[in-house]
Write a protein that holds these residues in place. Structure first.
Motif, mmCIF file in Angstrom:
data_model
loop_
_atom_site.group_PDB
_atom_site.id
_atom_site.type_symbol
_atom_site.label_atom_id
_atom_site.label_comp_id
_atom_site.label_asym_id
_atom_site.label_seq_id
_atom_site.Cartn_x
_atom_site.Cartn_y
_atom_site.Cartn_z
ATOM 1 N N GLN A 300 -68.631 -168.082 13.203
ATOM 2 C CA GLN A 300 -67.190 -168.239 13.238
ATOM 3 C C GLN A 300 -66.661 -168.614 11.866
ATOM 4 O O GLN A 300 -65.524 -168.335 11.534
ATOM 5 C CB GLN A 300 -66.813 -169.304 14.262
ATOM 6 C CG GLN A 300 -67.077 -168.873 15.685
ATOM 7 C CD GLN A 300 -66.645 -169.914 16.685
ATOM 8 O OE1 GLN A 300 -66.379 -171.046 16.335
ATOM 9 N NE2 GLN A 300 -66.575 -169.524 17.929
ATOM 10 N N VAL A 307 -64.367 -158.399 18.026
ATOM 11 C CA VAL A 307 -63.263 -158.648 18.952
ATOM 12 C C VAL A 307 -62.809 -157.324 19.562
ATOM 13 O O VAL A 307 -62.624 -156.333 18.833
ATOM 14 C CB VAL A 307 -62.081 -159.316 18.210
ATOM 15 C CG1 VAL A 307 -60.882 -159.479 19.134
ATOM 16 C CG2 VAL A 307 -62.503 -160.661 17.650
ATOM 17 N N HIS A 321 -64.450 -152.329 19.187
ATOM 18 C CA HIS A 321 -64.598 -153.716 18.752
ATOM 19 C C HIS A 321 -64.393 -153.790 17.237
ATOM 20 O O HIS A 321 -64.955 -152.989 16.488
ATOM 21 C CB HIS A 321 -65.973 -154.265 19.130
ATOM 22 C CG HIS A 321 -66.077 -154.639 20.575
ATOM 23 N ND1 HIS A 321 -66.192 -153.688 21.573
ATOM 24 C CD2 HIS A 321 -66.054 -155.848 21.202
ATOM 25 C CE1 HIS A 321 -66.256 -154.296 22.744
ATOM 26 N NE2 HIS A 321 -66.177 -155.602 22.552
ATOM 27 N N GLY A 356 -52.246 -160.539 21.522
ATOM 28 C CA GLY A 356 -53.403 -160.982 20.759
ATOM 29 C C GLY A 356 -53.024 -161.719 19.487
ATOM 30 O O GLY A 356 -51.875 -161.694 19.049
ATOM 31 N N GLN A 357 -54.016 -162.387 18.896
ATOM 32 C CA GLN A 357 -53.801 -163.157 17.670
ATOM 33 C C GLN A 357 -54.566 -162.543 16.500
ATOM 34 O O GLN A 357 -55.680 -162.039 16.666
ATOM 35 C CB GLN A 357 -54.273 -164.601 17.857
ATOM 36 C CG GLN A 357 -53.388 -165.430 18.781
ATOM 37 C CD GLN A 357 -53.864 -166.856 18.868
ATOM 38 O OE1 GLN A 357 -54.915 -167.133 19.446
ATOM 39 N NE2 GLN A 357 -53.088 -167.782 18.308
ATOM 40 N N ALA A 369 -49.724 -165.334 20.186
ATOM 41 C CA ALA A 369 -50.354 -164.308 21.020
ATOM 42 C C ALA A 369 -49.371 -163.269 21.536
ATOM 43 O O ALA A 369 -49.782 -162.312 22.199
ATOM 44 C CB ALA A 369 -51.065 -164.961 22.195
ATOM 45 N N LEU A 382 -58.516 -162.079 15.823
ATOM 46 C CA LEU A 382 -59.166 -163.305 16.276
ATOM 47 C C LEU A 382 -59.423 -163.298 17.779
ATOM 48 O O LEU A 382 -60.389 -163.906 18.238
ATOM 49 C CB LEU A 382 -58.310 -164.525 15.915
ATOM 50 C CG LEU A 382 -58.060 -164.785 14.435
ATOM 51 C CD1 LEU A 382 -57.201 -166.026 14.263
ATOM 52 C CD2 LEU A 382 -59.369 -164.945 13.686
ATOM 53 N N THR A 383 -58.530 -162.658 18.537
ATOM 54 C CA THR A 383 -58.681 -162.583 19.988
ATOM 55 C C THR A 383 -58.498 -161.127 20.419
ATOM 56 O O THR A 383 -58.172 -160.259 19.603
ATOM 57 C CB THR A 383 -57.640 -163.456 20.710
ATOM 58 O OG1 THR A 383 -56.324 -162.924 20.452
ATOM 59 C CG2 THR A 383 -57.705 -164.901 20.224
ATOM 60 N N LYS A 384 -58.699 -160.861 21.699
ATOM 61 C CA LYS A 384 -58.482 -159.516 22.231
ATOM 62 C C LYS A 384 -57.101 -159.034 21.817
ATOM 63 O O LYS A 384 -56.104 -159.728 21.991
ATOM 64 C CB LYS A 384 -58.615 -159.538 23.748
ATOM 65 C CG LYS A 384 -58.503 -158.158 24.388
ATOM 66 C CD LYS A 384 -58.709 -158.236 25.894
ATOM 67 C CE LYS A 384 -58.604 -156.858 26.523
ATOM 68 N NZ LYS A 384 -58.792 -156.916 27.994
ATOM 69 N N LEU A 385 -57.055 -157.816 21.268
ATOM 70 C CA LEU A 385 -55.849 -157.358 20.575
ATOM 71 C C LEU A 385 -55.374 -156.025 21.138
ATOM 72 O O LEU A 385 -56.183 -155.156 21.477
ATOM 73 C CB LEU A 385 -56.173 -157.202 19.084
ATOM 74 C CG LEU A 385 -55.025 -157.098 18.094
ATOM 75 C CD1 LEU A 385 -54.178 -158.355 18.099
ATOM 76 C CD2 LEU A 385 -55.576 -156.847 16.684
#
Length: 404
Positions: A300, A307, A321, A356-357, A369, A382-385
């Motif tokens: 990280q 992601v 991804h 997402g972020q 988000a 950073l997150t699911k987008l």
């Protein structure tokens, strides 16, 4: 009739005023977005400068790729740094940016050559592990001998050798590269150093010619080359024995000269993340407090985990991804997003994020988000987008600030 004409004129004036106000708001928002992501005047002027100097990139130092050679599993790159590169401390790393088919690809590598080599002819060596699915290493292999535009950042990092005390160095795989730079840059050695270098198979032994030369130059340097394919991994007992032998040698070197009082050995760790974490824990159990480490691999703190990204373009939706820069990830997935400068300047890659972020790579800002605008060339998921690559939504432009 007069009243009607005045009413029409009033309506036209109000419409024009609202239109002009809308244009002004958009221009003002664009100026603010640019101002918030640029690191300096050169970034603003990059598109103009590149008209005269096509290879110019703001914030990057140009370099000349001299050669690319290969041994099993690795590439050896020789670069000549430009005048703006200010040098390095052995053990540091830098960002290498290579332009391939108009696409900038950036990766971070440790410098593996000596400081003396750089001072003599301003050349650097980067030793790169070949990744089967890495676009960079595969392209470099395919284009060995070609003249490729490349750039380097200034060197950075605090993984440096403290020569006033003894040291136990554990390196694994390509983690040997900064250690090789440290040891090959030595001009004298007054404290004992023990290096245990683990590699898998004779073909993966890096800098094979250097180790006998370094042993001959420095009697206080002990180098243990450990082929884990035949000898297995270093055990806790072997680690403790190496540490004990180093302390004995340290005591002998101190009693033989005026170097000063004995200090606790410094532990240097460089290798895959799991390797460094394991030996750091073992060192703490033994009461070793002075530890310097450099690790690589997914974490990280470094590149982040892959992601999931869902992208809609021209009515089609693609899922893949992403790991790292969004623009590069989209291109590697086979998409052709719009782009211009690739440095966060021109806003050509601006697209709509519906969920997402993301993190802005220039400012470090993390978006919320919800829906917003994203500059692909300077953003990391950073997150699911969820992204919309078609025309940027007017409603989103008017009501939401740029999130990166």
């Amino acid at each position: 009739m007069v009243c009607l004409m005045r009413s029409v004129q009033s309506s036209m004036f109000n419409a024009n005023s609202q239109s002009e106000a809308g244009v002004f708001r958009r221009l003002w928002r664009l100026c603010c977005q640019i101002a918030l992501v640029q690191s300096g005047l050169r970034s603003y002027l990059e598109p103009v400068i590149r008209l005269m100097r096509p290879n110019y990139r703001a914030g990057l130092q140009s370099a000349t790729l001299l050669s690319v050679s290969r041994q099993p599993g690795y590439l050896q790159m020789q670069l000549k740094a430009g005048r703006s590169f200010s040098g390095f401390v052995p053990g540091q790393h830098l960002d290498l940016t290579v332009e391939l088919d108009g696409v900038l690809i950036t990766r971070t590598f440790s410098i593996s050559s000596s400081l003396q080599q750089f001072l003599q002819n301003r050349t650097l060596q980067l030793t790169i592990k070949v990744q089967p699915h890495s676009g960079l290493t595969q392209q470099l292999l395919a284009r060995a001998g070609e003249s490729l535009p490349c750039y380097v950042s200034q060197a950075r990092g605090d993984f440096e050798l403290e020569q006033s005390q003894s040291a136990l160095m554990l390196a694994a795989g390509s983690g040997i590269t900064p250690v090789h730079s440290m040891l090959s840059s030595l001009s004298r050695l007054t404290r004992p150093i023990t290096l245990i270098y683990s590699y898998r198979g004779a073909g993966n032994l890096l800098f094979a010619d250097s180790w006998p030369q370094l042993r001959a130059r420095f009697p206080l340097l002990t180098i243990v080359l450990r082929d884990t394919s035949t000898e297995g991994r270093l055990t806790d007992a072997e680690f403790i024995a190496a540490l004990g032998a180093l302390k004995v040698k340290e005591g002998q070197s101190v009693s033989a000269g005026p170097q000063g009082a004995t200090k606790e050995p410094m532990l240097y760790l460089c290798g895959p993340l799991a390797f460094s974490q394991y030996w750091q824990q073992q060192a703490k159990v033994l009461g070793i407090s002075q530890i310097r480490q450099e690790s690589f691999g997914l974490s990280q703190q470094s590149h982040g985990e892959a992601v999931p990204v869902s992208v809609t373009q021209h009515g089609r939706t693609l899922q893949f991804h992403s790991q790292g820069n969004l623009l590069q990830s989209l291109e590697q997935a086979g998409l052709a997003p719009r782009y211009g400068c690739r440095r966060g300047i021109c806003m050509q890659c601006l697209c709509t994020k519906t969920a997402g972020q993301v993190r802005n790579e220039l400012t470090g800002h993390v978006s919320d988000a919800g829906a917003g605008l994203v500059q692909l060339c300077i953003s990391t998921a950073l997150t699911k987008l969820e992204l919309q690559l078609d025309a940027v939504s007017t409603a989103t432009q008017d009501n939401n600030p740029c999130t990166t």
